[in-house]
Structure formats: structure tokens, C-alpha cells
Design a protein around this motif. Structure first.
Motif, PDB file in Angstrom:
ATOM      1  N   ASP C 162     -14.184 -14.697  36.442  1.00  0.00           N
ATOM      2  CA  ASP C 162     -12.890 -15.395  36.445  1.00  0.00           C
ATOM      3  C   ASP C 162     -11.785 -14.486  35.936  1.00  0.00           C
ATOM      4  O   ASP C 162     -10.704 -14.393  36.511  1.00  0.00           O
ATOM      5  N   ILE C 163     -12.087 -13.817  34.820  1.00  0.00           N
ATOM      6  CA  ILE C 163     -11.057 -12.970  34.214  1.00  0.00           C
ATOM      7  C   ILE C 163     -10.690 -11.828  35.149  1.00  0.00           C
ATOM      8  O   ILE C 163      -9.515 -11.526  35.357  1.00  0.00           O
ATOM      9  N   LEU C 165     -10.812 -11.876  38.269  1.00  0.00           N
ATOM     10  CA  LEU C 165     -10.032 -12.413  39.384  1.00  0.00           C
ATOM     11  C   LEU C 165      -8.630 -12.827  38.949  1.00  0.00           C
ATOM     12  O   LEU C 165      -7.750 -12.993  39.775  1.00  0.00           O
ATOM     13  N   SER C 166      -8.420 -13.018  37.645  1.00  0.00           N
ATOM     14  CA  SER C 166      -7.070 -13.322  37.172  1.00  0.00           C
ATOM     15  C   SER C 166      -6.257 -12.041  36.984  1.00  0.00           C
ATOM     16  O   SER C 166      -5.107 -12.080  36.597  1.00  0.00           O
ATOM     17  N   PHE C 167      -6.908 -10.912  37.207  1.00  0.00           N
ATOM     18  CA  PHE C 167      -6.211  -9.640  37.051  1.00  0.00           C
ATOM     19  C   PHE C 167      -5.211  -9.428  38.164  1.00  0.00           C
ATOM     20  O   PHE C 167      -5.464  -9.782  39.299  1.00  0.00           O
ATOM     21  N   PRO C 168      -4.086  -8.836  37.827  1.00  0.00           N
ATOM     22  CA  PRO C 168      -3.227  -8.336  38.884  1.00  0.00           C
ATOM     23  C   PRO C 168      -3.904  -7.093  39.467  1.00  0.00           C
ATOM     24  O   PRO C 168      -3.709  -5.980  38.977  1.00  0.00           O
ATOM     25  N   LEU C 170      -3.921  -5.132  42.214  1.00  0.00           N
ATOM     26  CA  LEU C 170      -3.254  -3.942  42.721  1.00  0.00           C
ATOM     27  C   LEU C 170      -2.668  -3.135  41.568  1.00  0.00           C
ATOM     28  O   LEU C 170      -2.846  -1.927  41.475  1.00  0.00           O
ATOM     29  N   LEU C 171      -2.002  -3.849  40.658  1.00  0.00           N
ATOM     30  CA  LEU C 171      -1.368  -3.193  39.526  1.00  0.00           C
ATOM     31  C   LEU C 171      -2.381  -2.409  38.705  1.00  0.00           C
ATOM     32  O   LEU C 171      -2.168  -1.261  38.319  1.00  0.00           O
ATOM     33  N   PHE C 172      -3.533  -3.045  38.484  1.00  0.00           N
ATOM     34  CA  PHE C 172      -4.533  -2.390  37.665  1.00  0.00           C
ATOM     35  C   PHE C 172      -5.149  -1.194  38.386  1.00  0.00           C
ATOM     36  O   PHE C 172      -5.386  -0.151  37.781  1.00  0.00           O
ATOM     37  N   ILE C 174      -3.682   0.587  40.524  1.00  0.00           N
ATOM     38  CA  ILE C 174      -2.663   1.640  40.469  1.00  0.00           C
ATOM     39  C   ILE C 174      -2.705   2.343  39.120  1.00  0.00           C
ATOM     40  O   ILE C 174      -2.689   3.575  39.034  1.00  0.00           O
ATOM     41  N   ALA C 175      -2.793   1.542  38.056  1.00  0.00           N
ATOM     42  CA  ALA C 175      -2.796   2.132  36.716  1.00  0.00           C
ATOM     43  C   ALA C 175      -3.980   3.067  36.527  1.00  0.00           C
ATOM     44  O   ALA C 175      -3.843   4.174  35.988  1.00  0.00           O
TER      45      ALA C 175
END
Lengths: 320, 369, 365
Positions: C162-163, C165-168, C170-172, C174-175
């Protein structure tokens, strides 16, 4: 309902702890000096790097810095950015309206396109109209956002402009308070880009769920007791079929509010996505962490709202 | 003397004890709202059941759906842990065994399931399904296993050419034969048949019943036969146990139960058996119709659990739980849990006897001795 | 067939329908032999023209990727060679499609667009298939364990998914790429890292249903170990689901790779990837007069995504076990049609919307 919100809040805190932690780990794995060196300026000597480290709080240990960040969050502050030592809160306050304009506008468009086409496809399954709907959905669904955006710019901006029709501005953003007309013009193409891809998904979603609903016994009963097809479809069918749409909408809005990176990049909109991309490029850790926190919060909050709406739409679902 | 001891005595008098079930209970917790208010409600699926089984006999277990008979089967097959009580198999207590020690026992206790569609893995070939028992419990080579499986298939009346087929390619009756073959593979002592024919066409039921009976004679099998079809149970069983809301309300030799049912519940069940011949219909005025639904096993009635629906219930029935015991005039082994057992000649009993007369045995040819 | 009564005709039609007329014709002589679930699925799939054309395109694409060096040798232009004289006009404008031997024209640096697209297909397939395979392995394993054991193991693994899947996402992604520097391997790992929970959740849901089936109980009654039950009894029932969703996840991952490359965080130039070709084209203004070096990579990307989506869709249709029951009522037919058109990126959607469903289930027992 209060309990639901309370439980979600606990969950949100958990999620935030996990993802901020991971963000910090990702940035600090290796050596923090590396990070300090980046902000110490060109040709910085060891002394300057040390100064930079002190200035950015990098001289403290990993756990101290992470803890410091969490305490700041608790006070509603994202801290200062590494690059210019500006409060991140104000940067976000600048970027958020841009993203919100983009998302809200495109939500309206994609629902206006997606719902009617979806209903049409479901009520006339396997007809020419349905095929047309399917083709529409397939085309845009297989199109990555950036491809659609780039092609839109090529056709609607360059080709039209060269043909002497300067209908659309190239890129950039004008605030709605500055000039509502310009705001609108600048956002049409981004809106369409985002909306067409999403509308395709919603078309399929509504079609599938409405077909499912129309096959249910109670719908046939309604038909059998003499209600007109139109009444059955719109009063009973669509209402029930919208439930999964609401769920999906909540999730999508939550995700997109966190930054429609690609659309913002293609059209040069200074929203949250751009802020994050620039920050990542500059290794500006606090800014990245801030956007990550915002993103996860939006996703969890929108999900909670969805659950509440869900319960209102469907009385079978009780809220604990 | 407790009910168990009586029962055990009755059992031991005639042969080797294979299985003893002593005051077994199974409560399934009902989760209401997890986080804060953890409620302690539970469904009392099986609530203090005792019974004993001798080698080679067939015990029929009957009752309405939801009375706990399938749960009882799964407790004996050690598929669920018991909440309390003891189950002894060949004198060895099996309720507290860990996985490793349970394994050899699995060879001896096998199960045939109700749904021949659900109990066979749709994605595996029949040969592979049937070789499971051998690969799990023996060190046989592939060829040996294959040989065994072919024998087994032939034994239950399947062509060994069907070795490579999927379950979907068989009829319900054939699938149940596969299920039986799987249970039979390691020559178990006890086979628990959980409504083995209730999902089949009536015409197929007789074939499967006959197969089970032939196998019993050939391999000295002991059966626990669970069903809600009284005529089928009567046909195959030596003894009967009638369950109601997780408890045994009456038990005894099959003919004894069918001819002289003492518990009002048993009597009413028997009276509900449909009459095959119209000629009897006129006489069946005394059919007992139970009022109300089966109460929730989550919150069973006080005293005798049957009292809210019992035509003979009196004040004591609501307060005091009757013991399962031998009633005056009954032979040893016929136990009834009732304050006011049905007397011979009472309208209730009349009804049940007529029903029995009217009930044709399943295939007419073989009557139980 | 004689003209019987109305009823007679009806019955006849019903019976033919029950056995699926297409298959009946196919197997007239073979009786039932060899009709394994897979073979049945293949027979059904073969009737699906759209799916077969898509499969054809995928096979073609795979061959192109494998024989990329050979093909570019045949064309005579390497993917990174800059043909400054032959490939660019005097004013520096790229050569159009079909001119000077450049079938799809050249880009702003005078490179052969076709050769670059051919090499780009290698990247797309490597990342798309590689990341999907990795995600599939991890997702199936974790979903299987969580679904089978239930209880606290499920709670922990379920929450973990769940967690994630709650991640952004693309942003992560990219980071991470920005921090560790872009490379093919990292790209595959990062994409897999964020796509496995989709598979994990779907598998978990399926396993929870399978765990309660009688054949699992039968295996337990035989004394089979948990591992054995998971491998021999449950896993075979997951293959169809896994194949369908893997096929639908591949295009998602291909797009993810292209998007990362477009943002400059995936495959780095001069190595050709469809994403960075589009990005490179867009950085200048030349594409406004020489559309081809922007549009052709776009077409390649869209066609590939489309093919995988269509094929996955057909595959789902052919493999859906619920279809195999033979006689379908009207309701089931409608539902079946609905499922048949239910959609590719639903992999994501299905898993996404189930993110919070576990909690919902808990609230409404």
C-alpha cells in the motif's frame, strides 16, 4: 466516519515517515560531503565546503538531520531550500496554483469527454458507435503524455502559427489573477493533453462498469416492471456505475496534484512537477522531500475523501 | 456415567476402537470491528461433541446445513485445530500434534469432499493430482508412482487412458471417482466423506455409493458419512448421529433411529423425508412441521437448543440442557439428549415411522442388514 | 438440418453455442484429446484477429531488436554516425524521408532516424520486458506469501505494498536515478521496484480466493507442506493471471522508460532510445520544419504500446478462466463482453483502487 479519518491520519503519518526516510536515505547514501560540495560554489576549497555543510545543516549526523526535518514538518514548515536559502513553503505556494489550475481544468474536460462516450459505448455495445469509442480510447491510451503534448505543440502551435493563425501561445503560464483570458489560452493545450489521455481511461472504466451494472438482476427487474430504458439507464444504471469512477477520480486527482511532471515540462508550466524536477537536478534535498511529502499526502487525503463519497453513493458501504 | 463413557462402552463391546472424539468444541471468532472494540463473539460451530468409531463401521452424521457437521469432519481430518476437547486415533491423541508428527497420521485419515468441481485443481492433470499422495508420503520412483496411479484409477472405475486429462474433461461422477481415488491412494483406515454425493445427479449418486461400499469391503475401511439426505445415510450407515446447532442430539444404530427416533428433532427430520409413493400420502397427516428458522450458532438458545422450535418443549427445556443419555426402554448405544423423549405411539413417532416406511432405499436392491 | 419446430431449432442452436462453435469446428476429429486449458486458450486467441496482428507486430519488433546490427548494416547507416554532408542540407536542415538513402530521414545532427529507431527498440524491449519480469517474480512471490499465510504476515506485506503504491512513483524514480546516475540496470530495477506491488496485490487477491478452495484443503488433508501447496496447487492457477498482467505491464514500463528518458533521466544520448530521441528533437526548433525526426520515434513508441495493449487484451479474453464454462447466460455474455473491453492500464488501476480496499474490507465485514 471520525474513526475512518482518524485511522487514515495515522496511516498518513506512517506513510510520510517511510517516504521521507527513504528520500533522505536515497540522498545521503554515499557521502554527505558530496552534497555540501555541490552548494559550496565553484572551485570551493575544503573550508568553503565545511562552511556550506554548516550552513545547510549537513554537518550533523544523518539521524539528527532527519529528525530536524520531521520536527519542522510538524510545525508546518518545509524548511529552507539548499540553493537559495528561501523558505520552501513560499516556493510551493507559488507553484501549487499552477498545478491546481492544470489539474482542475483537465478533470472537467476529461469527465465531459469520458463519461458521455463511455455511456454511449455501454448502451450500444458492439455497434459502430461503440467501435468508434473504443478506437478513440485505444489511440489516446497508447499515447504517452509527452508524445501527445509534443505533437500538440507541433501541430497547434508551430503549424498554425506558421499558417498565420496565432491562436495558442507557445508555453509558459499566466496567473488567473493577472489575466484570466491569457490564463485560459495558455492552459488549453496542457489541459487537452492531460485530459485526452485520462478521458480514454475513463471511457473504458465507465463502459465496463455500466455494462456490468446493466447486466445485474435489479436492472432487469426495473425494466421488467415497465420503466423506460432511458430512466433505467440514467436513474439506476449510471448512478451505480459511477462508483468506481469516483474512486478512480480521487486517486488520479491526488496523484496529479502532486505534479503533472510531464505535461508541466512539455509546456513549461512552473508547477510542482517542474519545481521537483529542477530540485532533483540541483540535488536540492529539502525541496524534493517537500514535494514527496505533498504528493503522498494528496494521494492519501484524496483516497479518504473518495471513501466518504463512496459511502454516500453506495449505502451498503458503512463507514467505521 | 457420562455420555461418552456410555458411548465408548457401547462401541468397545463389539470391535476395535479406531476413533474417539471426546467433548470437542470448535468456536470460530467473529471479528466485528478490529481496531478498538475487539468483540469476543464467536460462532459455536461444534460445541461439545463426543463419539466413537469402530474399525470397519460407517457412522452417518446428519443434520440441517449449518449444524456443524462439515466442521466436525474437518476437525477429525485435522484441517482445523480444535478449540477444546480430544480426538484420539487408534488410541493416540492427535489434537495436539505438530505438523511433523501429524504427517504420518494423514496417511490414515483421508477425506472425500462435497464439491467434485472445487476439490480438484483445475490446472493440473488427473495423473498429477493422483500422484500427490505418493510423492508426499513415499519415496517411490516416478515409474512406480505412475503404476500406482494407474492401478488406482482402474480400481475406482476410471480408464487409465485418462491419466493426462484435466478435471474439466470429466463429468461430476467421474470427478468424484477421482476424489475417492485420491483419498484411497495410501490405503487409509478412516475416510471422512463430506456429503460426497449431494452435488451429483441422483442417477450418479447410487454408483458412487456402491463404489464406496465395495471399497469398504475390499480395504476394511471405516467411514464417517456426512449427509443431509436421510435416505442415503440410512442406506450406507451402521450407526447414525443427528446433529443440531453444533451438538449431537441423538445417536444410535441405524434401524433403531429410523424406527424409534426419540428426539423430537430427529422425528421431525424423518417426517420431512419426501414420500415416494402417492399411496402413502393420505396417511401422512401427522407430518411435523418445524416453526421458525435454525437459530444463529453465534447465540444459541439457552437450555436445550431445540426448545424454541420443539413441539414438546416445556419450561425446563429453556433452562436446563438435557444430557445425551440412554433413555428408559432403549437398547444400549441409543442415546438421546431430551427431557421429554418421544414415546412410541406418540403422534410424533407415528409420523416418523410412516416416513421411514415410505422411504425407498436408494437403489432398492441392497438393504442394510 | 431439417426444419423442425421452433423449439427444436432453438435447442439445436443452444447446443452448438454451448460447445463454442469455433472450437467445435476446429476439433471435429480430435475428440477431446489435447484440449488442455492452454491449448483451448491458443485456439481462442487464434480467432482473435486483432490480437494475432498485434502478436505479429511484437514478434517483428523482437526480431528487429535482435538483429539490429545486421539491419543497420544492411541500411548502411550506423545509429550514431553523423552524416553532416549527406544527411544535412547546406543550411543544416535534416534530410527528409526517402532522400539520399535515408528511409525515414535524418535528425538535426544528420543521423539516420530509422537506424536510431531500430536501436531504440532494443532499449524499449530490454527495459520493458526486463523490468516486467523482475516485477513479476517479486510480485508473485510476495503476493503468494501474503495471500497464503494471511494474518500478520499479510498485514505487514499488504501495508508495505500500500505504502509503495501511495508513492509518487515517477518523482521517486527520478530522484533515485538522479542520485545514482542513469544506467540501463538501474532503470530496470527502479521501474520494477515500483511496478511489483501492482502484481503483488493482484496475486494476493487471487491467492486469498484460491486458498479457500477445496482442492487446497484436499492437499492439506494429504499432508502436503505449505511450500508444496503454494508451488503445486496454487501457483498453476496464477499463471494465466500473471501472463495477462505481465503483457499489460510491459507497455506501461516501456512508456515509463521513455518518459524517464524524455526527462533526461533514462538512457543518455548518444545511445538511442525512443524517449531521448523525442526529447532531443524537442530541445531545438528544427523539428518544426523537419517533423520526421520527432514524429517517427513517436509513432514507433505508440505502435509498440498499442500492440502490447491489444495483445494483452486478447490474451486476457482467451485465458480468462471464467469464460471456459461453456454455456453462458445473457448476463454472463454481457459481463464477458465488458471484461473483454476492460482496459490495459487497468493493471495499474485495478491495483491502485485496491490500495485502500483492504481497509475498506476490514471496515465492512
Amino acid at each position: 466516519m471520525i474513526r475512518l479519518v482518524a485511522r487514515r491520519l495515522v496511516y498518513l503519518v506512517l506513510v510520510l515517515i517511510v517516504i521521507t526516510f527513504l528520500t533522505y536515505v536515497v540522498f545521503f547514501v554515499g557521502n554527505p560531503n558530496d552534497l555540501a560540495a555541490r552548494f559550496a560554489g565553484r572551485d570551493a576549497g575544503p573550508a568553503q565546503i565545511r562552511d556550506a555543510a554548516v550552513r545547510l545543516g549537513l554537518n550533523h549526523g544523518f539521524w539528527y538531520q532527519y529528525w530536524h526535518y520531521l520536527v519542522g514538518l510538524l510545525h508546518g514548515s518545509f524548511g529552507l531550500d539548499f540553493q537559495n536559502q528561501v523558505p520552501i513553503n513560499s516556493e510551493i505556494a507559488r507553484a501549487f496554483p499552477v498545478t491546481a489550475s492544470l489539474v482542475v481544468g483537465s478533470v472537467v474536460i476529461w469527465l465531459l469527454i469520458g463519461i458521455p462516450i463511455g455511456i454511449m459505448s455501454a448502451t450500444h455495445p458492439r455497434t459502430l458507435r461503440d467501435r468508434a469509442g473504443t478506437t478513440f480510447a485505444l489511440t489516446f491510451l497508447s499515447m504517452p503524455t509527452f508524445v501527445l503534448g509534443v505533437l500538440f505543440l507541433l501541430v497547434f502551435y508551430y503549424y498554425l502559427t506558421r499558417a498565420g493563425l496565432s491562436w495558442f501561445p507557445a508555453a509558459g503560464y499566466v496567473g488567473i489573477t493577472t489575466s484570466p483570458g491569457q490564463w485560459f489560452l495558455h492552459l488549453i493545450l496542457p489541459w487537452l493533453t492531460l485530459a485526452l489521455v485520462q478521458a480514454a481511461i475513463y471511457t473504458r472504466l465507465i463502459r465496463g462498469s455500466l455494462l456490468d451494472v446493466l447486466g445485474e438482476d435489479y436492472i432487469r427487474t426495473a425494466r421488467a416492471k415497465g420503466l423506460s430504458r432511458r430512466t433505467v439507464i440514467y436513474k439506476h444504471g449510471v448512478r451505480a456505475a459511477l462508483t468506481p469512477v469516483v474512486t478512480q477520480l480521487g486517486i488520479d486527482v491526488g496523484t496529479l496534484l502532486a505534479g503533472a511532471f510531464v505535461t508541466e515540462r512539455v509546456f513549461g508550466l512552473p508547477g510542482l512537477g517542474q519545481l521537483a524536477l529542477n530540485a532533483i537536478g540541483a540535488a536540492d534535498l529539502p525541496v524534493v522531500a517537500a514535494v514527496v511529502v505533498l504528493a503522498a499526502s494528496f494521494i492519501v487525503i484524496m483516497n479518504t475523501i473518495v471513501d466518504i463519497v463512496y459511502a454516500l453513493l453506495d449505502p451498503r458501504v458503512r463507514l467505521a | 456415567m457420562t455420555a461418552t463413557e456410555l458411548d465408548l462402552e457401547a462401541a468397545t463391546s463389539e470391535g476395535d476402537l479406531l476413533l474417539e472424539v471426546e467433548d470437542v468444541t470448535k468456536y470460530f471468532p467473529v471479528r466485528t470491528n478490529a481496531l478498538i472494540e475487539r468483540s469476543h463473539a464467536s460462532v459455536k460451530a461444534v460445541d461439545g461433541v463426543s463419539l466413537a468409531l469402530r474399525v470397519g463401521e460407517t457412522l452417518g452424521v446428519v443434520g440441517e446445513s449449518g449444524c456443524g457437521k462439515s466442521t466436525l469432519a474437518r476437525l477429525i481430518a485435522a484441517l482445523h485445530p480444535v478449540t477444546s476437547g480430544k480426538i484420539r486415533f487408534k488410541g493416540q491423541e492427535i489434537t495436539k500434534l505438530d505438523r511433523r508428527h501429524m504427517r504420518p497420521l494423514r496417511r490414515s485419515i483421508q477425506m472425500v469432499f462435497q464439491d467434485p468441481y472445487g476439490s480438484l485443481n483445475p490446472r493440473r492433470r488427473v495423473g498429477s493430482i493422483l500422484s500427490d499422495p505418493f510423492t508426499v508420503h513415499t519415496q517411490m520412483s516416478r515409474a512406480e508412482v505412475r503404476e500406482q496411479v494407474r492401478d488406482l484409477m482402474a480400481r475406482v472405475g476410471l480408464s487409465s487412458e485418462h491419466y493426462n486429462r484435466f478435471p474439466a474433461e470429466f463429468s461430476g461422477g467421474q470427478r468424484q471417482r477421482i476424489g475417492i481415488a485420491r483419498a484411497l491412494a495410501l490405503r487409509p483406515d478412516l475416510i471422512i466423506c463430506d456429503e460426497p454425493v449431494s452435488a451429483l445427479d441422483v442417477s450418479i449418486q447410487a454408483q458412487i455409493i456402491n463404489l464406496l461400499e465395495d471399497l469398504q469391503d475390499e480395504f476394511m475401511l471405516t467411514y464417517i458419512f456426512i449427509a443431509h439426505d436421510l435416505s442415503v445415510v440410512r442406506h450406507v450407515s451402521d450407526r447414525i448421529a443427528v446433529m443440531y446447532l453444533g451438538k449431537i442430539v441423538e445417536t444410535g444404530p441405524v434401524e433403531e433411529i429410523y424406527s424409534r427416533a426419540r428426539h423430537p428433532y430427529t422425528a421431525s427430520l424423518l417426517s420431512a423425508v419426501p414420500v415416494a409413493d402417492r399411496a402413502f400420502k393420505g396417511e401422512r397427516k401427522t407430518r411435523v412441521i418445524l416453526s421458525g428458522d435454525v437459530p444463529s450458532p453465534q447465540n444459541p438458545p439457552s437450555g436445550c437448543r431445540f426448545h424454541p422450535r420443539c413441539p414438546k418443549a416445556q419450561a425446563i427445556c429453556a433452562t436446563e440442557e438435557p444430557l445425551l443419555e440412554q433413555k428408559a426402554g432403549d437398547p444400549a448405544g441409543h442415546l438421546t439428549a431430551c427431557h421429554f423423549p418421544v414415546e412410541e405411539g406418540e403422534p410424533l413417532a407415528m409420523a416418523s415411522r410412516e416416513a421411514v416406511v415410505a422411504t425407498a432405499p436408494i437403489d432398492g436392491a441392497q438393504e442394510q442388514p | 438440418m431439417s426444419q423442425g419446430g421452433l423449439i427444436g431449432v432453438d435447442v439445436e442452436q443452444e447446443r452448438v453455442e454451448e460447445k463454442d462453435p469455433e472450437l467445435l469446428a476446429e476439433n471435429k476429429e480430435q475428440e477431446f484429446v489435447g484440449r488442455t486449458p492452454w491449448r483451448l486458450a491458443w485456439l481462442r486467441l487464434r480467432k482473435d484477429k486483432v490480437a494475432m496482428v498485434s502478436l505479429g507486430f511484437i514478434v517483428f519488433l523482437v526480431l528487429v531488436a535482435i538483429f539490429a546490427p545486421l539491419l543497420t548494416a544492411l541500411i548502411g547507416h550506423g545509429p550514431n554516425a553523423q552524416y553532416t554532408t549527406k544527411g544535412l542540407s547546406l543550411s543544416g536542415i535534416p534530410v527528409g524521408p526517402g532522400q539520399n538513402g535515408f528511409i525515414l530521414g535524418t535528425d538535426d545532427q544528420g543521423r539516420d532516424v530509422l537506424s536510431r529507431i531500430i536501436y531504440g527498440s532494443q532499449i524499449s524491449l530490454e527495459v520493458g520486458i526486463g523490468a516486467t519480469a523482475l516485477a513479476l517474480a517479486v510480485g508473485t512471490l510476495i503476493g503468494l506469501v501474503a495471500g497464503y499465510y494471511g494474518g500478520w504476515i499479510d498485514s505487514i506485506l499488504g501495508r508495505f505494498m500500500d505504502i509503495l503504491l501511495s508513492f509518487p512513483i515517477l518523482l521517486f524514480a527520478i530522484a533515485i536515478v538522479a542520485r545514482f546516475g542513469p544506467s540501463l540496470e538501474l532503470l530496470i530495477i527502479v521501474i520494477a521496484m515500483f511496478s511489483w506491488p501492482y502484481i503483488g496485490r493482484l496475486v494476493r487477491g487471487q491467492v486469498i480466493g484460491l486458498r479457500e478452495r477445496e482442492f487446497v484443503e484436499a492437499a492439506r488433508a494429504l499432508g502436503a507442506s505449505d511450500l508444496r501447496i503454494m508451488v503445486f496447487d496454487i501457483a498453476p492457477n496464477l499463471i494465466a493471471l500473471a501472463v495477462i498482467y505481465a503483457t499489460l505491464l510491459i507497455p506501461v514500463n516501456i512508456v515509463l522508460e521513455a518518459t524517464l528518458s524524455f526527462l533526461g533521466l533514462g538512457i543518455q544520448p548518444p545511445t538511442a532510445s525512443w524517449g531521448n530521441m523525442i526529447a532531443e528533437a524537442q530541445t531545438g526548433d528544427l523539428y518544426t520544419v523537419a517533423w520526421w525526426f520527432l514524429v517517427f520515434p513517436c509513432i514507433a513508441l505508440v505502435l509498440t504500446t498499442l500492440a502490447f495493449n491489444l495483445f494483452g487484451d486478447g490474451l486476457r479474453d482467451a485465458l480468462d478462466p471464467r469464460r471456459g464454462r461453456g454455456h453462458l447466460g445473457t448476463v454472463q455474455k454481457v459481463k464477458r463482453a465488458a471484461r473483454a473491453f476492460a482496459f490495459p492500464s487497468e493493471v495499474i488501476r485495478a491495483a491502485r483502487s485496491s490500495v485502500f480496499r483492504s481497509e475498506r474490507e476490514r471496515e465492512t465485514p
